[in-house]
Design an enzyme around this catalytic site. Structure first.
Site, PDB file in Angstrom:
ATOM      1  N   ARG A  75      66.017  -7.469  12.736  1.00 57.79           N
ATOM      2  CA  ARG A  75      65.076  -8.097  11.956  1.00 57.79           C
ATOM      3  C   ARG A  75      64.884  -7.179  10.629  1.00 57.79           C
ATOM      4  O   ARG A  75      64.249  -7.538   9.813  1.00 57.79           O
ATOM      5  CB  ARG A  75      63.793  -8.199  12.770  1.00 57.79           C
ATOM      6  CG  ARG A  75      63.905  -9.130  13.866  1.00 57.79           C
ATOM      7  CD  ARG A  75      62.688  -9.445  14.614  1.00 57.79           C
ATOM      8  NE  ARG A  75      63.105  -9.806  15.972  1.00 57.79           N
ATOM      9  CZ  ARG A  75      62.248  -9.932  17.029  1.00 57.79           C
ATOM     10  NH1 ARG A  75      61.032  -9.668  16.579  1.00 57.79           N
ATOM     11  NH2 ARG A  75      62.381 -10.552  18.207  1.00 57.79           N
TER      12      ARG A  75
ATOM     13  N   GLU B 246      64.472 -20.457  11.401  1.00 60.61           N
ATOM     14  CA  GLU B 246      62.792 -20.328  11.437  1.00 60.61           C
ATOM     15  C   GLU B 246      62.507 -19.167  10.316  1.00 60.61           C
ATOM     16  O   GLU B 246      63.357 -18.182  10.165  1.00 60.61           O
ATOM     17  CB  GLU B 246      62.265 -19.800  12.576  1.00 60.61           C
ATOM     18  CG  GLU B 246      60.530 -20.064  12.583  1.00 60.61           C
ATOM     19  CD  GLU B 246      60.012 -19.291  13.906  1.00 60.61           C
ATOM     20  OE1 GLU B 246      58.957 -19.955  13.987  1.00 60.61           O
ATOM     21  OE2 GLU B 246      60.698 -18.418  14.414  1.00 60.61           O
TER      22      GLU B 246
END
Length: 486
Positions: free
Chosen positions: A103, A174
């Site tokens: 991330r 997403e």
């Protein structure tokens, strides 16, 4: 701040491919991305594995789909986990939750996490380091499962992650430039994350131009802590419009459960209406729009039976309000990364409640109508000001709105958020604003919030303030919705 590079305008294909060279060079696995081969692979996928087709069918049939959260470091274990969730847990969509190093684009540390996980024979990462595994390994996930698989993460810069996972055959991705920055990162400039997510959406638009529709889901819960519905609605609608502007043809907008049934039902119903209205208004009537309901994202009780009660309430809310998909929590939320068994328990509990309430909807009451009217007014008042600040450019307006506090997200770590608003529950548990900060709400709407909060203060015989907010934050973990004074 210079806005020359950030505009709400579809990227020219030359600009996209110029930046793409740099993106794919960020890690060796980027060399394994072949767009032509990826398009051919997607064309061979059966429709039951494609998120767009499944969502389209489910919306037409009035079905509510279930999707858990899950991701581990080692790919064989991850595949085994997903297969169990599909077969034993009856999941309609499957996740691939990405680890925290990925991330943050820290692929070297993710590689070390894989190595250490192999040595320990268990996952030492909180998700799958998909970038490190590359296209061929990630494709094994698609080959091993029979339903659509979504990439879930929390990444301000998801460009390489999107390239690899979409090329591998994932059909659902997403996140957004606001929702995967402001609630997740501290020092990432909003302009930068919006640009990086324009790249992701332009990539999805490129796939769409070649007949492959990738579903893009906007993360609705944001910080997951007392977020008023209109705040998440405005963020989700902005991200949806920016994505559609880059050519995305399937969009899902999320909403995180607040806890009050009437407000949550009003939020889901208005989200569908407003999202469709804005997409049509901006010329994107050909975009499929669906809604996603996230079960409670705040603190959970530690005891499993009590946690299952929270999950069941989320399931009931989704059923009565009519969401298109539910993101399911587990009874281990208070204890860290959930086990397979905990995930199965959450899925089966939710499935049972959805089936029991399949023929029911929330009653049409004056309270529901009022809540819907208030949310719609709030959204329009804030959105109009954002557009005005951008002088008609939604991307520029979004950056300026956060700088001015016109857009704000409670309890966000990002320096890009002013943090000038303070939410609290009213006497019924609906989320209101104790301090509206610089949010451009009309005097009538501000008065509505004030009166609702004052009513609770009278009932509890205390002045509404920070202590009340803190009580609300911890209330559900202690067995209530509204935080009562000790």
């Amino acid at each position: 701040m210079c806005f020359l590079s950030l505009q709400d305008r579809k990227w020219e294909i030359e600009r996209f491919f110029q930046e793409r060279t740099e993106v794919l060079a960020a890690w060796p696995s980027g060399r394994g991305v072949d767009l032509e081969e990826a398009l051919a692979y997607h064309r061979g996928l059966p429709k039951e594995k494609v998120a767009y087709y499944k969502l389209l069918k489910g919306q037409a049939e009035g079905r509510i789909y279930l999707q858990p959260r899950a991701g581990v470091a080692l790919i064989d274990e991850h595949i085994a986990l997903l297969r169990s969730l599909e077969k034993e847990g009856e999941a309609d969509f499957l996740p691939t939750t990405v680890d925290s190093y990925t991330r943050q684009n820290r692929y070297s540390e993710a590689a070390r996490g894989i190595k250490e996980s192999k040595a320990a024979d268990r996952s030492l990462l909180n998700g799958l380091p998909a970038v490190n595994y590359g296209v061929k390994n990630c494709r094994r996930i698609i080959e091993a499962t029979g339903v659509p698989v979504q990439v879930r993460h929390g990444t301000p810069d998801a460009r390489l992650l999107a390239e690899i996972t979409l090329a591998a055959g994932f059909t659902d991705f997403e996140g957004g430039g606001i929702s995967y920055n402001i609630p997740y990162a501290k020092d990432v400039p909003l302009e930068r994350s919006l640009l990086h997510w324009q790249y992701v959406d332009r990539l999805c638009g490129f796939y769409a131009e070649h007949g492959i529709i990738i579903n893009r889901e906007m993360f609705g819960p944001l910080t997951g802590t007392l977020v008023p519905p209109f705040i998440s609605h405005v963020v989700g609608i902005i991200e949806a419009l920016l994505a559609a502007g880059q050519g995305v043809k399937s969009i899902a907008i999320g909403y995180g459960q607040g806890g009050n049934l009437i407000q949550d039902a009003a939020a889901l119903r208005t989200l569908a209406r407003l999202g469709r209205s804005y997409l049509d208004r901006f010329g994107y009537s050909d975009v499929l729009l669906t809604t996603v309901f996230h079960q409670w994202m705040g603190g959970f009780p530690q005891e499993e039976p009590r946690a299952l009660g929270v999950i069941a309430w989320g399931a009931a809310t989704a059923a009565l309000a009519g969401a298109n998909k539910v993101i399911v929590k587990t009874p281990h939320e208070a204890m860290g990364v959930p086990s397979l068994e905990a995930n199965l328990a959450g899925l089966l509990c939710t499935r049972q409640v959805l089936r029991m309430l399949a023929e029911q909807r929330v009653p049409e009451t004056p309270e529901l109508a009022e809540e819907e009217s208030v949310i719609e007014r709030e959204v329009r008042e804030v959105f109009d000001r954002v557009l005005e600040l951008g002088e008609g450019d939604l991307a520029v307006g979004t950056v300026r709105a956060f700088e001015a506090g016109v857009l704000d997200i409670p309890f966000a770590p990002s320096r890009a958020a002013r943090g000038g608003i303070m939410p609290v529950r009213d006497a019924s548990g609906a989320i209101r604003l104790l301090d509206t900060g610089n949010i451009p709400l009309s005097a009538e709407i501000k008065d509505f919030h004030r009166k609702k909060i004052e009513e609770r203060g009278r009932q509890e015989k205390r002045e509404p303030g920070l202590r009340m907010v803190i009580d609300d934050i911890y209330a559900i973990s202690k067995g209530r919705l509204v935080g009562k004074p000790r």
